[in-house]
Design a protein around this motif. Sequence first.
Motif, PDB file in Angstrom:
ATOM      1  N   ARG A 190       0.836  -1.203   0.000  1.00 46.72           N
ATOM      2  CA  ARG A 190       0.000   0.000   0.000  1.00 46.72           C
ATOM      3  C   ARG A 190       0.876   1.261   0.000  1.00 46.72           C
ATOM      4  N   ALA A 191       1.964   1.219   0.767  1.00 48.81           N
ATOM      5  CA  ALA A 191       2.875   2.359   0.797  1.00 48.81           C
ATOM      6  C   ALA A 191       3.532   2.579  -0.571  1.00 48.81           C
ATOM      7  N   THR A 194       1.030   4.288  -2.872  1.00 49.41           N
ATOM      8  CA  THR A 194       0.910   5.696  -2.512  1.00 49.41           C
ATOM      9  C   THR A 194       2.115   6.485  -3.033  1.00 49.41           C
ATOM     10  N   SER A 199      -3.885   7.492  -5.176  1.00 48.72           N
ATOM     11  CA  SER A 199      -4.507   8.079  -3.986  1.00 48.72           C
ATOM     12  C   SER A 199      -5.996   8.315  -4.240  1.00 48.72           C
ATOM     13  N   PRO A 200      -6.849   7.788  -3.354  1.00 46.79           N
ATOM     14  CA  PRO A 200      -6.490   6.938  -2.218  1.00 46.79           C
ATOM     15  C   PRO A 200      -6.247   5.481  -2.648  1.00 46.79           C
ATOM     16  N   VAL A 201      -5.511   4.761  -1.819  1.00 41.92           N
ATOM     17  CA  VAL A 201      -5.393   3.311  -1.969  1.00 41.92           C
ATOM     18  C   VAL A 201      -6.489   2.707  -1.108  1.00 41.92           C
ATOM     19  N   ALA A 227      -7.259   1.041  -6.167  1.00 38.80           N
ATOM     20  CA  ALA A 227      -6.708   2.356  -5.863  1.00 38.80           C
ATOM     21  C   ALA A 227      -7.075   3.322  -6.993  1.00 38.80           C
TER      22      ALA A 227
END
Length: 241
Positions: A190-191, A194, A199-201, A227
């Motif tokens: 997830r990081a 991003t 955005s958003p995930v 995402a």
Amino acid sequence: MALMQDARKRADRVVATIFVNPTQFAADEDLDTYPRREAADIEKLRADGIDLLFAPNADEIYPAGFATTVTVAGVSEGLCGDHRPVHFTGVATIVTKLLLQALPDTALFGEKDYQQLQVIRALTRDLDIPVDIVGLPTVREPDGLAMSSRNLHMSDHERALAPQMYRTLNAVAERIRAGEDIAQACAAGRAALTAAGFSPVEYLELRDAQSLAAADPAHPCRILAAAWLGKTRLIDNIPLS
């Protein structure tokens, strides 16, 4: 077209439907802007030698007084179900209607919409609809991006970033295979999304491949993600043995 070609190997006659289903879109979703290329789709189906096309309008599917919906508990909850609350009821209802209208021996669906595929498998089993549901692997662009009608909405810059989702899913799979904690590996994925500009995930999770419940390493699993890239919502998934 991959679905059509595979169906041709399995059956004497192949039927296709074209229908943008309004009941699976919430009021704030992209029903009005969803890509519609019916004339081009028909030409492709003709070139492939399709036997029958059913392309109804909304009034034919949902006539005045229509009041029945199909809801599938369990596999429709979580993942996309959390972020698109009306979606799977709309999917389950329209697929039930189309299967009963056509009564096929086999129905083919792509694995890109993996949660949808599991919803359809559940409803045909639970309602005793006599059809074999087959999932076919996601068809991808050369750079790995899952093919989708919504890819047309992306800018050139977004399109260049989009394959990062598939690369991230594979990186998470490698971390898990190497023994890393599942929650830690998914958080890293997830990081990474991003950092790549998504955005958003909404989610990146490992789930049981059949039930979509929490993953049990003893059973086949699936890594699934959703995402946003600009105004385009992308989803993808890969198997993990």
